[in-house]
Write an enzyme that holds these catalytic residues in place. Structure first.
Site, mmCIF file in Angstrom:
data_model
loop_
_atom_site.group_PDB
_atom_site.id
_atom_site.type_symbol
_atom_site.label_atom_id
_atom_site.label_comp_id
_atom_site.label_asym_id
_atom_site.label_seq_id
_atom_site.Cartn_x
_atom_site.Cartn_y
_atom_site.Cartn_z
ATOM 1 C CB ALA A 412 -0.910 -0.004 1.225
ATOM 2 C CG ASP A 414 -1.393 3.342 3.670
ATOM 3 O OD1 ASP A 414 -2.033 2.665 2.849
ATOM 4 O OD2 ASP A 414 -0.965 2.879 4.733
ATOM 5 C CB ALA A 415 0.656 9.508 1.203
ATOM 6 C CG ASN A 423 -8.253 7.643 4.516
ATOM 7 O OD1 ASN A 423 -9.289 6.992 4.482
ATOM 8 N ND2 ASN A 423 -7.494 7.815 3.449
ATOM 9 C CE1 TYR A 498 -0.184 -1.294 11.961
ATOM 10 C CE2 TYR A 498 -0.578 -2.633 10.008
ATOM 11 C CZ TYR A 498 0.079 -2.430 11.208
ATOM 12 O OH TYR A 498 0.978 -3.361 11.668
#
Length: 774
Positions: A412, A414-415, A423, A498
């Site tokens: 992933a 994530d950014a 998020n 997470y």
């Protein structure tokens, strides 16, 4: 974020009133990016900021009565937004309406999906002008002294918004720049629109996924008849128990090319428990392969590859209060109160923060989350001393180390694929933050162009941080001790299972600390009866947690002792060396620090080395301290790691920046994200930071940008289940020859209490240093 909706708990902090703007009496100009073409005379006068502003000493200070000021009169003009303030809800609304109205046909307009709307951050000289003359505290010293007449713009350039738009019909991604004038959308029915400055289609990319798409994907998969049949084989007929987490496919082969917008969901299933907070991640569904076309929202590939029984319902699976799990919570912890009866020591004016000689501005973006701008320290007679122009976390990558399906493709971003800011959480006093808190809201566009607000998104507060320094004279028994206090700015986000907390801490000794706190729920896999996985930890019957890593990239646009426009920084690497045995080391105990200037980008690709106490110093090449040494700030690594993967690992195609802990580049306006702006399904090898440094630009004296990559290797423990206790990682920026002596020496003594535990008597408050031997 919106200054109008900032909140303070315990007591109120009033928002600042509109700031006065200074105007020159003899020559006034509108500084407009998209205005009419200037005359040759105007061009000569406006060539640079330096030619626009006369010596700052000639400008008067603001007076109580502006019209009574001698010389150049000061004319008050409302400035609703500083050039670095995040876009307001009204500005986002205007930007979206402007782009939608520019659509060529109704079909195009209806197909527009708004992935991101952010502020176009102005050039640094515009920020300097705003801070010098338009927004308090006025800081005219930011601009250089020049000859010539005073030509001060009557207003700042119009703010601009940058929009990433996905066209659901054509599968195209476009970038729009919209100029925003004074926004009155709320009072004028939204008819007041901005002006489109530019638009372009970006070929061969996929923008980040959106929460609306995730919800639609889950519904599509749960409605797909073969999927329902596969779940029925596993004893699940109630689709309300099923959780579908869409994951971006990454890029593993040509099948993942960005010509299609794709997701490969992970499946989980709750039990029939009536617990409203049941941990559904405790029951992963293995063996089912699903590929979803996110553009058309259809399942394009499906296969029930292997029937793996669902893990049994684990009585320890939930992270809710003890009574909901058939147990009890600890009852022997007494209340701990943190109070500030006189209020906080910080001051907030809009997004401008002042505390203990520090000052900076708070920003926020959907991708990065928290951004810290214009970090400076007020150093007595030396005045404002700049440390950094912009600090943020620009990317994070989570590669998993299990080669089995589906875990090998869990890489992933994530950014870049989801957005840390989008998020983020709405924080709660007494839980996420303690004490006297100043909150800031955040505004975003949703996928369809509406406005969403995360209340209490950013937390600003002070924390006691133990001992700052202490010394006791053994001859007299007298001691001096100081408590450490730090100012913390933070936000927390959830990406699937997470949680990540991002913190910037400012200390009284001039130190800045960046910290990431990792917590939440492990991403798990199911086991066959009696099976043990080499690449993970069995944490419950039929359940294991794969090994994985978390990497974060901090981008630091440094400006150590530099005024705007100055390019006087360089980076030096320091390693401790052991002296060779011989006449200089007859006792074999000698070691010393050796410095090496990093002269170019290729030379500045560096890794941490705790064996040599390696660190890096960002120095100003023109400013010295009282010993004649160049002033600087040093980057001190914390615990760190590098990717535990072969050089041909698929995720490293998109994340080549993980190959080194430190990268250094000269500032370039369009170099923002280490994996490129669109890492989702990116087929290009090494795009971003690993490509930019191939230019091998000089770093000997320039506007320095540091990219620090830090991470943690997570080998799960039984104690990480059902919820993972917070793990802390990060790094520090510390003054190194920046001050003539430690600012910590000026911290005044605090009142403390002597607790005589021998007889149970508590002494009265006394001042440090007044106690002799007891």
């Amino acid at each position: 974020m919106a200054a109008a909706t900032e909140k303070a708990t315990t007591c109120c902090i009033e928002d600042a009133k509109p700031a006065p703007v200074r105007k020159a009496s003899n020559v006034l100009q509108d500084w407009s990016v998209a205005g009419s073409a200037p005359s040759e005379d105007q061009i000569s006068k406006r060539a640079t900021v330096a030619t626009l502003i006369r010596s700052v000493d000639s400008l008067p200070q603001p007076a109580a009565n502006p019209t009574a000021t001698k010389g150049i009169p000061i004319m008050l003009r409302a400035q609703t937004s500083h050039p670095l303030d995040p876009l307001s809800a009204a500005e986002i609304s205007v930007a979206v309406a402007t782009v939608r109205a520019a659509g060529a046909t109704p079909e195009v307009r209806d197909s527009m999906r708004f992935v991101e709307v952010v502020l176009v951050e102005p050039e640094k000289h515009v920020v300097a002008l705003a801070d010098a003359y338009f927004f308090p505290p006025f800081q005219p010293s930011l601009l250089p002294r020049t000859k010539g007449g005073p030509v001060i713009p009557s207003k700042l350039p119009p703010r601009q918004a940058r929009l990433v738009v996905y066209n659901k019909r054509s599968n195209e991604t476009s970038i729009w720049i919209v100029e925003l004038s004074e926004v009155h959308a709320a009072t004028r029915g939204g008819h007041h629109r901005g002006k489109v400055i530019s638009s372009k289609v970006v070929a061969d990319v996929q923008p980040p996924m959106d929460a609306v798409e995730y919800a639609e994907c889950e519904a599509v998969v749960k409605d797909f008849p073969p999927f329902r049949e596969a779940m029925k084989k596993r004893g699940i007929e109630d689709m309300d128990l099923v959780m579908v987490d869409p994951w971006c496919v990454g890029y593993h082969s040509d099948a993942d090319a960005p010509s299609r917008r794709l997701a490969k969901p992970l499946i989980f299933c709750r039990t029939e428990s009536d617990c409203p907070m049941e941990n559904g991640y405790a029951r992963p569904v293995e063996g089912i392969y699903v590929l979803v076309d996110m553009q058309n929202m259809v399942v394009v590939e499906f296969e029930d590859r292997k029937l793996v029984p669902l893990p049994p319902a684990d009585p320890l699976r939930n992270y809710t209060p003890g009574e909901t799990r058939g147990g009890v919570d600890r009852s022997d912890v007494k209340p701990l109160q943190i109070i500030q009866p006189e209020g906080p020591s910080f001051r907030v004016n809009g997004y401008f923060v002042e505390w203990q000689k520090w000052n900076f501005r708070i920003g926020f973006t959907p991708r990065e989350g928290l951004v810290i701008y214009s970090v400076a320290y007020i150093d007595g007679s030396r005045g404002r001393r700049s440390v950094a122009h912009r600090l943020s976390f620009v990317e994070m990558v989570v590669p998993y180390g299990d080669p089995n399906d589906p875990h090998y493709r869990k890489n992933a971003f994530d950014a870049g694929e989801d957005g840390l800011g989008k998020n983020a959480h709405s924080l709660k006093k007494g839980c996420d933050c303690l004490g006297y808190i100043k909150y800031f809201d955040a505004h975003f566009t949703n996928f369809t162009g509406g406005i969403e607000t995360i209340e209490n998104c950013v937390c600003l507060h002070e924390e006691d941080h133990g001992m700052l320094w202490k010394h006791q004279d053994w001859r007299t028994g007298l001691a001096e001790v100081r408590r450490s206090r730090r100012l913390t700015v933070s936000f927390v986000c959830t990406v699937a299972n997470y949680e990540y907390g991002f913190f910037w801490h400012f200390y009284q000794d001039g130190k800045i600390e960046a910290e990431v706190k990792l917590t939440g729920i492990l991403s798990l896999g199911a086991l066959q009866p009696g099976e043990i996985r080499k690449y993970g930890t069995t944490i419950a019957p039929g359940l294991y947690a794969p090994v994985h890593q978390h990497f974060f990239v901090a981008r630091m646009d440094m400006a150590v002792d530099c005024k705007p426009g100055e390019t006087f920084n360089q980076v030096v690497e320091v390693n401790v060396k052991v002296e060779e045995p011989g006449k200089n080391n007859v006792h074999n105990n000698a070691f010393y620090a050796e410095e090496k200037l990093l002269r170019s980008e290729m030379q500045a690709m560096r890794d941490c080395n705790p064996l040599s106490a390696r660190h890096w110093i960002i120095r100003n090449t023109r400013t010295v301290n009282r010993t004649g040494q160049l002033t600087g700030y040093k980057l001190v690594p914390g615990s760190n790691c590098l990717p535990l993967a072969g050089s041909e690992a698929k995720f490293l195609r998109r994340a080549a920046f993980l190959k080194h802990n430190l990268w250094v580049t000269p500032y370039a306006r369009d170099e923002m994200y280490p994996g490129g702006e669109f890492p989702n399904q990116n087929p290009r090898v090494g795009e971003g930071l690993a490509t930019w440094v191939n230019q091998n630009r000089s770093l000997e004296e320039t506007d320095i940008v540091l990219w620090y990559v830090f991470g943690v290797t997570h080998i799960p423990r039984l104690e990480d289940w059902p919820v993972m206790p917070v793990e802390h990682i990060g790094f520090r920026l510390m003054p190194h020859g920046f001050f003539n002596c430690s600012p910590a020496v000026d911290v005044p003594p605090s009142t403390c209490e002597l607790d005589l535990k021998d007889n149970g008597v508590t002494g009265k408050p006394i001042q440090n240093g007044l106690l002799a031997k007891l």
